[in-house]
Enzyme design. Structure first.
Site, PDB file in Angstrom:
ATOM      1  N   SER A 161       2.360  -2.285 -16.624  1.00 18.19           N
ATOM      2  CA  SER A 161       2.767  -0.940 -17.045  1.00 18.19           C
ATOM      3  C   SER A 161       4.110  -1.064 -17.744  1.00 18.19           C
ATOM      4  O   SER A 161       4.822  -2.073 -17.556  1.00 18.19           O
ATOM      5  CB  SER A 161       2.921  -0.058 -15.796  1.00 18.19           C
ATOM      6  N   TYR A 174       5.423   1.624  -7.001  1.00 18.10           N
ATOM      7  CA  TYR A 174       4.703   1.319  -8.247  1.00 18.10           C
ATOM      8  C   TYR A 174       5.547   0.409  -9.146  1.00 18.10           C
ATOM      9  O   TYR A 174       5.071  -0.601  -9.661  1.00 18.10           O
ATOM     10  CB  TYR A 174       4.382   2.639  -8.949  1.00 18.10           C
TER      11      TYR A 174
HETATM   12  P1  NAD Z   1      -7.682   5.631 -12.727  1.00 16.85           P
HETATM   13  O1  NAD Z   1      -7.281   6.357 -11.485  1.00 16.85           O
HETATM   14  O2  NAD Z   1      -8.406   6.355 -13.801  1.00 16.85           O
HETATM   15  O3  NAD Z   1      -8.540   4.335 -12.350  1.00 16.85           O
HETATM   16  C1  NAD Z   1      -8.203   3.517 -11.263  1.00 16.85           C
HETATM   17  C2  NAD Z   1      -9.378   2.622 -10.920  1.00 16.85           C
HETATM   18  O4  NAD Z   1      -9.049   1.871  -9.749  1.00 16.85           O
HETATM   19  C3  NAD Z   1     -10.643   3.400 -10.599  1.00 16.85           C
HETATM   20  O5  NAD Z   1     -11.791   2.711 -11.075  1.00 16.85           O
HETATM   21  C4  NAD Z   1     -10.666   3.408  -9.071  1.00 16.85           C
HETATM   22  O6  NAD Z   1     -11.954   3.574  -8.518  1.00 16.85           O
HETATM   23  C5  NAD Z   1     -10.098   2.032  -8.800  1.00 16.85           C
HETATM   24  N1  NAD Z   1      -9.599   1.896  -7.438  1.00 16.85           N
HETATM   25  C6  NAD Z   1      -8.787   2.740  -6.745  1.00 16.85           C
HETATM   26  N2  NAD Z   1      -8.607   2.284  -5.486  1.00 16.85           N
HETATM   27  C7  NAD Z   1      -9.318   1.120  -5.399  1.00 16.85           C
HETATM   28  C8  NAD Z   1      -9.532   0.174  -4.357  1.00 16.85           C
HETATM   29  N3  NAD Z   1      -8.967   0.333  -3.139  1.00 16.85           N
HETATM   30  N4  NAD Z   1     -10.316  -0.908  -4.611  1.00 16.85           N
HETATM   31  C9  NAD Z   1     -10.900  -1.070  -5.825  1.00 16.85           C
HETATM   32  N5  NAD Z   1     -10.728  -0.194  -6.850  1.00 16.85           N
HETATM   33  C10 NAD Z   1      -9.945   0.873  -6.623  1.00 16.85           C
HETATM   34  O7  NAD Z   1      -6.315   4.974 -13.275  1.00 16.85           O
HETATM   35  P2  NAD Z   1      -5.895   4.430 -14.738  1.00 16.85           P
HETATM   36  O8  NAD Z   1      -4.876   5.344 -15.279  1.00 16.85           O
HETATM   37  O9  NAD Z   1      -7.070   4.073 -15.548  1.00 16.85           O
HETATM   38  O10 NAD Z   1      -5.095   3.117 -14.281  1.00 16.85           O
HETATM   39  C11 NAD Z   1      -5.632   1.804 -14.413  1.00 16.85           C
HETATM   40  C12 NAD Z   1      -4.490   0.796 -14.368  1.00 16.85           C
HETATM   41  O11 NAD Z   1      -3.622   1.029 -15.486  1.00 16.85           O
HETATM   42  C13 NAD Z   1      -3.616   0.877 -13.111  1.00 16.85           C
HETATM   43  O12 NAD Z   1      -3.244  -0.410 -12.697  1.00 16.85           O
HETATM   44  C14 NAD Z   1      -2.405   1.653 -13.595  1.00 16.85           C
HETATM   45  O13 NAD Z   1      -1.267   1.372 -12.848  1.00 16.85           O
HETATM   46  C15 NAD Z   1      -2.292   1.129 -15.019  1.00 16.85           C
HETATM   47  N6  NAD Z   1      -1.527   2.002 -15.897  1.00 16.85           N
HETATM   48  C16 NAD Z   1      -1.950   3.266 -16.179  1.00 16.85           C
HETATM   49  C17 NAD Z   1      -1.189   4.060 -17.026  1.00 16.85           C
HETATM   50  C18 NAD Z   1      -1.613   5.445 -17.401  1.00 16.85           C
HETATM   51  O14 NAD Z   1      -0.802   6.142 -18.031  1.00 16.85           O
HETATM   52  N7  NAD Z   1      -2.790   5.893 -17.070  1.00 16.85           N
HETATM   53  C19 NAD Z   1      -0.008   3.563 -17.577  1.00 16.85           C
HETATM   54  C20 NAD Z   1       0.399   2.265 -17.257  1.00 16.85           C
HETATM   55  C21 NAD Z   1      -0.378   1.491 -16.417  1.00 16.85           C
END
Ligand code: NAD
Length: 279
Positions: A161, A174
């Protein structure tokens, strides 16, 4: 003179440009939603067979997998492992290899968030965030790295991130976990460097996904302001483009990092953040 001949780590046959990952097998953690689903879809579009993981309704997940198999003419499987558990992480890799033959590309994407001032941050939320956002990546890498090295080809892509590079208030767990996964990425990049295995982190800024949607409510509570002000004054205030990045942009970078063209890119943390960390 350096040896410029084709190294043993390059495949002899150059895959078609539109399917650069044909014949590869990819595991994407947390790929039932958001960024992970977009990465899975892009990898499948580039010809890789894919293993989906994450939480969700089994009927919806199977329907989504069927569509991906049909759209991209690849093999696809789902493994429902809760990755806060170390053994489940190792089992995910073992099951993926059993069902699709091996794991060439590992994308550690599963992640959760919790927003609260450090003095009232619930310890159980700290533990869960560190377990999923950091330790799960260690456990999946540990379970797949030896075979990648032995085959002389592998790709580890960790979704960190912008918060792996800089901090924001109220996100102690985080930010700590995301800084940690960049350190893990650099370490395994060095360990795989002579064996054709690369490791890189992608550092997205704000991408519109269910994770961000939930965060808006938490931030509104923490700062005691309405959600419209959270989006404008807190989230997009950090992002010079003043626009959310799209999940597909992260997927496209993952495809490039997984391709043979990126074999000399390793140990990096690449922002997809609209200029956030340039400031
Ligand atoms: P999201 O909530 O849409 O997806 C998260 C995924 O993780 C889902 O498929 C969920 O089922 C899975 N998950 C949750 N708990 C779990 C567990 N215990 N075991 C296995 N799977 C599990 O989130 P997102 O925004 O798509 O985030 C995905 C990644 O990107 C994360 O690591 C997040 O930190 C990172 N990220 C997101 C953003 C953003 O702005 N959305 C920015 C920077 C980094």
């Amino acid at each position: 003179m350096p040896d410029t001949s084709r190294s043993e780590h390059q495949s002899a046959a150059v895959p078609p440009a539109h399917r650069p990952l044909a014949g590869r097998v990819a595991v994407v953690t947390g790929s039932t939603s958001g960024i992970g689903l977009a990465i899975l879809e892009r990898l499948a579009g580039a010809g890789a067979s894919v293993v989906m993981n994450g939480l969700g309704d089994p009927g919806i997940i199977e329907a989504e997998l069927d569509r991906i198999r049909r759209d991209h003419d690849i093999a696809a499987a789902y493994v429902a492992a809760d990755l806060t558990d170390a053994k489940a992480c190792a089992d995910l890799i073992a099951t993926a290899a059993e069902r699709l033959g091996r794991v060439d590309i590992l994308v550690n994407n599963a992640g959760i968030q919790h927003v609260a001032p450090v003095e009232s941050f619930p310890p159980e939320k700290w533990d869960a965030i560190v377990a999923l956002n950091l330790s799960a990546a260690f456990h999946t890498i540990r379970a797949s790295f030896g075979a990648m090295k032995a085959r002389g080809w592998g790709r580890v892509i960790n979704i960190a991130s912008a918060h792996g590079l800089v901090a924001s208030p109220y996100k102690s767990a985080y930010v700590a976990a995301k800084h940690g996964i960049i350190g893990l990425t650099k370490t395994v990049a060095l360990e795989g460097a002579e064996c054709g295995v690369t490791a890189n982190a992608i550092c997205p800024g704000y991408v519109w996904t269910p994770l961000v949607e939930r965060q808006i409510e938490d931030q509104a509570r923490a700062h005691a302001i309405p959600r419209e002000r959270v989006v404008k004054e807190i989230l997009l205030a950090k992002q010079p483009t003043k626009a959310f990045a799209e999940a597909g942009e992260v997927g496209a970078l993952a495809v490039f990092l997984a391709s043979d063209a990126a074999r000399s890119i390793t140990g990096t943390a690449l922002p997809v953040d609209g200029g956030w960390t340039a400031q």
